[in-house]
Design an enzyme around this catalytic site. Structure first.
Site, mmCIF file in Angstrom:
data_model
loop_
_atom_site.group_PDB
_atom_site.id
_atom_site.type_symbol
_atom_site.label_atom_id
_atom_site.label_comp_id
_atom_site.label_asym_id
_atom_site.label_seq_id
_atom_site.Cartn_x
_atom_site.Cartn_y
_atom_site.Cartn_z
ATOM 1 C CB CYS A 1 -0.949 0.132 1.217
ATOM 2 S SG CYS A 1 -1.878 1.483 1.410
ATOM 3 C CB CYS B 1 -5.111 -0.575 2.184
ATOM 4 S SG CYS B 1 -3.921 -1.068 3.540
ATOM 5 C CB CYS C 1 -4.169 2.895 5.884
ATOM 6 S SG CYS C 1 -4.060 2.737 4.019
ATOM 7 C CB CYS D 1 -8.997 -3.798 -11.824
ATOM 8 S SG CYS D 1 -8.610 -2.680 -13.211
HETATM 9 ZN ZN LIG Z 1 -2.637 0.892 3.662
#
Ligand SMILES: [Zn+2]
Length: 174
Positions: free
Chosen positions: A83, A131, A134, A154
């Site tokens: 991320c 994610c 976060c 995607c």
């Molecule tokens: Zn994250």
């Protein structure tokens, strides 16, 4: 309004979210990830300054980068995709494939590191994913990917950072 009509109306209103939830699960998603990561309580605006403006607009304002714009489309080395905000690993390079869409695409995420939810922004219902740590918006998952899972994750390249296998992973950011 007659009491009976009112009650019927209330029943429909109550049932709608339930119906749409099941519809999303069955028809679009079919892909539901259970998270195993503890969610950060950091507000989204606090990431400003830690990531580029472009990455911020994708991760925390739900924007989509133009197709074909990410250098990660051409990344074929072994490594991990993390991320771009909190650095949680989200995808392994062995599951990256060329989908022909212009966005980095994967057949599966790292289990437990992704959170999915229905997205009603377009007329057709899509499943977006974040994610799990976060909450940064990564992309959308579709059921037209290669076998065996048949999934196409995607992803916006701006929302990811690639760490080549020989490099050490950066520590998670909070
Ligand atoms: Zn994250």
């Amino acid at each position: 309004m007659k009491r009976r009509t009112f009650l019927q109306g209330a029943a429909v209103v109550t049932a709608l979210p339930v119906i749409s939830f099941y519809w999303a699960q069955k028809n679009v998603a079919g892909v539901v990830e259970q998270t195993t990561v503890e969610r950060l309580s950091k507000p989204h605006h606090a990431w400003q300054g830690q990531i580029s403006k472009e990455a911020f607009s994708v991760l925390f304002e739900e924007q989509t980068e133009p197709p074909g714009s990410s250098p990660l489309n051409h990344e074929h080395r072994d490594g991990l995709y993390i991320c771009a905000a909190c650095y949680l690993p989200l995808f392994e390079s062995q599951y990256k494939y060329e989908s022909g869409t212009g966005w980095p695409s994967f057949t599966q995420p790292i289990a437990g590191h992704i959170d999915t939810k229905p997205d009603y922004q377009l007329i057709i219902l899509r499943t977006e994913y974040h994610c799990a740590r976060c909450g940064g918006h990564q992309g959308h998952v579709f059921k037209d990917g290669p076998k065996p899972r048949g999934e196409r994750w995607c992803n916006n390249g701006l929302a990811l950072k690639f760490i080549v296998h020989s490099d050490e992973l950066p520590p998670l950011r909070s």
